[in-house]
Design a protein around this motif. Structure first.
Motif, PDB file in Angstrom:
ATOM      1  N   GLY A   1     -13.107  -2.543   5.452  1.00 14.25           N
ATOM      2  CA  GLY A   1     -11.702  -1.801   4.984  1.00 14.25           C
ATOM      3  C   GLY A   1     -12.376  -0.355   5.151  1.00 14.25           C
ATOM      4  O   GLY A   1     -12.879  -0.314   5.933  1.00 14.25           O
ATOM      5  N   THR A   2     -11.155   0.281   5.028  1.00 18.32           N
ATOM      6  CA  THR A   2     -11.536   1.973   5.240  1.00 18.32           C
ATOM      7  C   THR A   2     -11.168   2.569   3.480  1.00 18.32           C
ATOM      8  O   THR A   2     -10.141   2.176   2.987  1.00 18.32           O
TER       9      THR A   2
ATOM     10  N   ARG B   1     -13.569 -13.234  -4.038  1.00 19.17           N
ATOM     11  CA  ARG B   1     -12.932 -12.327  -2.546  1.00 19.17           C
ATOM     12  C   ARG B   1     -11.925 -11.530  -2.716  1.00 19.17           C
ATOM     13  O   ARG B   1     -11.930 -10.995  -4.262  1.00 19.17           O
ATOM     14  N   PRO B   2     -11.369 -10.445  -1.433  1.00 23.14           N
ATOM     15  CA  PRO B   2     -11.502  -9.684  -1.093  1.00 23.14           C
ATOM     16  C   PRO B   2      -9.744  -9.481  -1.900  1.00 23.14           C
ATOM     17  O   PRO B   2      -9.244 -10.166  -2.103  1.00 23.14           O
ATOM     18  N   ASP B   3      -9.448  -7.468  -2.382  1.00 21.68           N
ATOM     19  CA  ASP B   3      -9.037  -7.851  -2.777  1.00 21.68           C
ATOM     20  C   ASP B   3      -7.541  -8.251  -2.367  1.00 21.68           C
ATOM     21  O   ASP B   3      -5.919  -8.671  -2.624  1.00 21.68           O
ATOM     22  N   TRP B   4      -7.311  -8.127  -1.028  1.00 18.41           N
ATOM     23  CA  TRP B   4      -6.417  -8.063  -0.694  1.00 18.41           C
ATOM     24  C   TRP B   4      -5.409  -9.325  -0.103  1.00 18.41           C
ATOM     25  O   TRP B   4      -4.965  -9.725  -0.154  1.00 18.41           O
ATOM     26  N   TRP B   5      -6.885 -10.537  -0.169  1.00 16.02           N
ATOM     27  CA  TRP B   5      -6.399 -11.479  -0.115  1.00 16.02           C
ATOM     28  C   TRP B   5      -5.267 -12.323  -1.096  1.00 16.02           C
ATOM     29  O   TRP B   5      -4.891 -12.873  -1.108  1.00 16.02           O
ATOM     30  N   ILE B   6      -6.436 -11.475  -2.260  1.00 12.99           N
ATOM     31  CA  ILE B   6      -5.040 -12.206  -3.383  1.00 12.99           C
ATOM     32  C   ILE B   6      -4.542 -11.390  -3.543  1.00 12.99           C
ATOM     33  O   ILE B   6      -3.142 -12.817  -4.126  1.00 12.99           O
TER      34      ILE B   6
ATOM     35  N   LEU C   1     -10.197   0.949  -5.725  1.00  8.92           N
ATOM     36  CA  LEU C   1      -9.238  -0.192  -4.023  1.00  8.92           C
ATOM     37  C   LEU C   1      -9.894   0.282  -2.988  1.00  8.92           C
ATOM     38  O   LEU C   1      -9.680   1.600  -2.709  1.00  8.92           O
ATOM     39  N   LEU C   2     -10.340  -0.482  -1.831  1.00  9.87           N
ATOM     40  CA  LEU C   2      -9.849   0.429  -0.694  1.00  9.87           C
ATOM     41  C   LEU C   2      -8.331   0.379   0.926  1.00  9.87           C
ATOM     42  O   LEU C   2      -7.242  -0.505  -0.630  1.00  9.87           O
ATOM     43  N   THR C   3      -8.150   1.025   1.222  1.00  8.96           N
ATOM     44  CA  THR C   3      -6.521   1.396   1.536  1.00  8.96           C
ATOM     45  C   THR C   3      -5.528  -0.079   1.549  1.00  8.96           C
ATOM     46  O   THR C   3      -4.911   0.206   1.308  1.00  8.96           O
ATOM     47  N   GLU C   4      -6.245  -0.668   2.441  1.00 11.45           N
ATOM     48  CA  GLU C   4      -6.368  -1.969   2.320  1.00 11.45           C
ATOM     49  C   GLU C   4      -5.281  -3.115   1.185  1.00 11.45           C
ATOM     50  O   GLU C   4      -4.562  -3.445   1.505  1.00 11.45           O
ATOM     51  N   ASP C   5      -6.113  -2.447   0.573  1.00 11.58           N
ATOM     52  CA  ASP C   5      -6.189  -3.054  -1.291  1.00 11.58           C
ATOM     53  C   ASP C   5      -4.752  -2.767  -1.306  1.00 11.58           C
ATOM     54  O   ASP C   5      -3.952  -3.363  -2.125  1.00 11.58           O
ATOM     55  N   TYR C   6      -4.796  -1.121  -1.090  1.00 16.61           N
ATOM     56  CA  TYR C   6      -3.352  -0.686  -2.467  1.00 16.61           C
ATOM     57  C   TYR C   6      -2.391  -0.794  -1.963  1.00 16.61           C
ATOM     58  O   TYR C   6      -1.364  -1.126  -1.723  1.00 16.61           O
TER      59      TYR C   6
END
Length: 874
Positions: free
Chosen positions: A445-446, A468-473, A102-107
């Motif tokens: 993301g980062t 879709r991006p994980d953060w959006w979900i 996962l990207l940091t933003e998702d996390y």
């Protein structure tokens, strides 16, 4: 054509990548020469990233119970089921299991939802399987999860000690940086501490084949040796550490003779290592999974750190303990609190931190205590305590210890959600809801690498289908659960800004993780930067002797090594790990044909004497089993393995092999401090498999192989390749072939039989093109795999040549692939040695390009050169 600067999605090295979409739809991949992690270098996996971007096997639409659904229906269902479960059973009845991919933003968003608003800390990650013991060791010693040094230290060191780290295969770019530094400074020494003689031993001046779990004894003995010989930094120890007396008191009981007994090493080899360490100030100790994945992993980490603290070798150029992580964003996950025992921004579950984070998030429902860690989480699920789980970007049915029990727990769980980019995972099979996530090349993301360097991962492809991006979900589910205001994100830049602000919130230098210097930064133009960032990025930590403990001093941790462990007669110690060209459970690398060319099926490394005692012959099949499960793998008989030990890679799943899920055999025993499982210390029995016939095939399309007793399949240029075995010969070969390869009755099949040897061959052709070829034999099939794979892309083939099973003059056989970067086979390298007079790895590279990219194959090339030199001398 626009080139995008992004970051590789594989290991924790965090290499910069240049991605350039091409007019034909492909993507050209190159290393970023300006990225400080790799300076343009890429390994075989990174080089092949463009070959993993096809939509074959992608999950493109939400699904509910296997049927396509709308995003609204899927998200509403997830939110409603989580809310209902929490209402009936409490917040600790639900969980999230995430991933270092996962990207940091998702996390950040997932952790905020679980800990900040659901009110439970039941969010853990597959990073628990990777580096949790390093985290525990850092926090015990430094008061914070801080990696002191950076990659440049590997080039500045005079002595590099590699412990439980096959750097040549698992972190090839760092390996190449060391190779280059060693070539420039011949006095540099490398020590490899590993039960196996891996390819990394190629650069080692000393290989110590330590007994499994003997690392603690080796470093406790080193601590005693340093103290006895006055190799200490008294002022540093007095002014900047505590607890040295207690640690040394334990170490005094470990003279070299006792260390030799515990490690299985000779006293001479131990003394030589100790002498080198004592006399070399600029020493870096690099450790990875061989240290972490142990029931005493945290103690191993602290035993290493103790030696650096005693000598003051920390936080200065060319010296220090260095944990190298296995996943691309394991560090980013740690930063946001993605482990069950962390809160957020490197804060723990103290009353002050809970209150602070609650104020920052605007929540009065922050979790008060650590949650269930990975092994405990799935055990609680099996007991019925976890009633709803959301799994993101990982495959625990294959990667967790006691993987069969994990699969059973998920199958019994009332509600399972899986977010993934792949439609074909063993975990996805048990999901009630599957959500299509964006993949590498589509995400924004980062990530943070092993040297604390934050880099941007930028999109260069549009997300396919409804992905879709994980953060959006996660944000959408959070909003549907009633937390609208806290999750009203419209971009990853907003999330990163909040993450940055939380790291700086009421910090003032009191916490190690601080991104103050990035407050208000332009997200799109971020360049790779190491944290902490207050006035300027910190290349190294602790050089001034200031730590994050209450008294500001580093802590020595007394370490009592575990007793020597030897398997009972008839049992083996199972070590699991990685191969050079594959990644985790192959959802990405399995799509690239050249990454399967080196190893295309699961195997077991076993010592020749052990193999002989069990009547296991080279390339035959071996059954490994214990009370937890069974695996069937190919025998790779090699003296680079210790007697009494076997090694099996962890990559193969039910998608790629019939019996390759080796983590089903690993006992769910964990380190008592870190809760990291001992993935390298299972006990197994081994025996030869009674095979009637072996088979090898190539085909233009993936066949159905369920009617064979063993199979392993891999991508190949123009189709697929695979290995087969039968315990009983099929009664009707034509019927078997037509069923397996879906051949209509109208298509003609050619066959040949050698009655003396019992070998058969079959070929199916259409207009001079090969549809399928199968070769069977009572012994392992001797057909050259690379030649046979080449038939799939050849034009105007002669069926008789296919049946012959050997190359003609018009199709030279390059042999088994050695260099995956340039698809160079062993025969091509041998020809360069014997025909072109190449006597060095560099000369072979100049002639064939082999070994000139990531360099992971250099040891094998050198072995080929040495074998021919030896043969010529005889």
């Amino acid at each position: 054509m626009t080139t995008t600067r992004t970051t590789c999605p594989y290991c924790g090295v965090g290499c910069g990548v240049l991605a350039t979409p091409q007019p034909d739809g492909s993507v050209a991949i190159a290393g970023d020469p300006d990225h400080p992690a790799n300076f343009g270098r890429l390994c075989s996996k990174g080089s092949a990233l463009g070959e993993t971007l096809s939509l074959d096997g992608r999950l493109l639409h939400p699904e509910i119970n296997g049927a396509r659904a709308t995003w609204d229906d899927a998200l509403n269902l997830v939110a409603a089921r989580f809310q209902a479960t929490i209402a009936e059973h409490g917040p600790n009845s639900v969980a999230i299991y995430g991933s270092g991919q996962l990207l940091t933003e998702d996390y950040y968003v997932a952790n905020k939802l679980m800990k900040g608003f659901i009110g439970s800390a039941n969010i853990d990650t597959n990073s628990r399987l990777c580096m949790a013991s390093s985290v525990a060791g850092h926090k015990r010693a430094f008061g914070s999860d801080t990696v002191p040094g950076n990659y440049e230290d590997l080039e500045l060191a005079d002595l590099i000690v590699l412990v439980g780290s096959n750097l040549g295969w698992c972190h090839p770019v760092l390996y190449q940086r060391i190779v280059a530094a060693k070539a420039a400074r011949p006095d540099m020494r490398v020590v490899l501490i590993d039960p196996r003689r891996t390819v990394t031993a190629d650069i080692a001046d000393l290989h110590l084949p330590v007994q499994s779990d003997g690392d603690s004894a080796l470093f406790v003995g080193l601590l005693a040796h340093l103290s006895r010989n006055g190799v200490t930094a008294p002022a540093f120890v007095t002014d900047h550490t505590s607890g040295a007396e207690a640690a040394l008191l334990v170490a005094e009981d470990w003279p070299i003779a006792r260390v030799a007994t515990a490690t299985g090493l000779s006293e001479h080899a131990i003394t030589l290592f100790y002498d080198w360490f004592a006399r070399t100030e600029k020493t870096v100790t690099v450790y990875s999974q061989g240290v972490n994945q142990s029931a005493s992993g945290s103690d191993k980490v602290n035993a290493i750190i103790n030696c650096h603290l005693l000598t003051g070798r920390i936080g200065r150029p060319g010296m220090g303990p260095f944990s190298v992580t296995g996943q691309p964003n394991a560090m980013g996950g740690r930063e946001v609190g993605g482990l069950a025992n962390m809160l957020a921004a490197h804060m723990d579950f103290t009353p002050e931190a809970i209150e602070r984070v609650g104020r920052f998030w605007g929540s009065d429902n922050v979790a008060q205590n650590p949650g269930l860690k990975a092994v405990d989480l799935f055990a609680a699920m099996a007991r019925g305590q976890i009633k709803a789980v959301w799994i993101m970007a990982t495959n625990p049915v294959d990667s967790m210890p006691e993987a069969d029990a994990v699969r059973a727990a998920l199958a019994a769980c009332p509600f399972v959600v899986v977010s993934d980019m792949s439609a074909r995972t063993d975990t996805g099979v048990v999901a009630h809801v599957r959500l299509p996530a964006a993949g590498w090349g589509e995400k924004n993301g980062t990530v943070t690498n092993s040297e604390r360097r934050i880099s941007r991962q930028r999109p260069f492809l549009a997300a396919p289908g409804e992905a879709r991006p994980d953060w959006w979900i996660v944000s959408q589910v959070a909003q549907r659960m009633g937390f609208d205001a806290a999750f009203a994100y419209t971009s990853p830049a907003e999330i990163f800004a909040e993450h940055t602000a939380l790291s700086a919130f009421e910090n003032d230098g009191a916490r190690d993780f601080d991104l103050t210097g990035l407050l208000g930064a332009d997200y799109d133009s971020l360049t790779p930067t190491q944290w902490p960032i207050r006035n300027k990025p910190a290349a190294r930590m602790f050089g001034a002797g200031a730590f994050y403990t209450p008294d500001g001093k580093a802590r020595f941790v007394p370490v009592l090594p575990p007793p020597p462990f030897a398997p009972a007669p008839g049992s083996f110690i199972l070590n699991t790990g990685r191969v050079r060209d594959h990644w985790h459970t192959m959802t990405r690398t399995g799509k690239a044909a050249r990454l399967s060319a080196h190893y295309a099926e699961p195997f077991v490394e076993i010592h020749p004497q052990d193999a002989e005692a069990l009547n296991i012959r080279r390339a035959t099949l071996v059954r490994l089993n214990n009370n937890h499960g069974t695996a069937i793998v190919r025998a790779l008989v090699t003296d680079r393995q210790r007697r009494g030990h076997v090694f099996v890679p962890m990559h193969w799943t039910d998608q790629f092999a019939s019996h390759g899920r080796v983590d089903a055999l690993v006992t769910a025993k964990v380190d008592p401090v870190s809760a990291q499982p001992a993935l390298k210390m299972a006990l197994v029995h081994a025996e030869p498999v009674a095979v009637r016939l072996y088979g090898f095939f190539v085909a233009a399309h993936r066949p159905s192989l369920d009617t064979s007793d063993y199979w392993a399949i891999a991508e190949a240029p123009g189709g697929v390749r695979g290995e087969l075995a039968w315990f009983e010969e099929p009664a009707d070969w034509e019927a078997w072939l037509r069923s397996a390869f879906a051949l209509p009755d109208t298509i003609r099949m050619l066959s040949a039989l050698d009655t003396r040897s019992g070998r058969r061959s079959f070929a199916v052709m259409a207009d001079g093109k090969l549809i399928a070829a199968l070769y069977t034999s009572p012994d392992p099939v001797l057909v050259s795999r690379q030649w046979a794979v080449g038939l799939l892309t050849a034009d105007k083939l002669d069926g008789s040549a296919v049946l012959a099973g050997r190359p003609g003059a018009d199709m030279p056989d390059s042999g088994a692939i050695v260099c995956s970067c340039f698809s160079v086979g062993i025969n091509t390298i041998a020809a360069a040695v014997t025909g072109q007079g190449c006597t060095t790895v560099e000369a072979v590279g100049a002639c064939t390009k082999a070994g000139t990219n990531c360099g992971s194959c250099r040891a094998e090339i050198r072995g080929i050169i040495d074998a021919h030199r030896l043969a010529a001398a005889e």
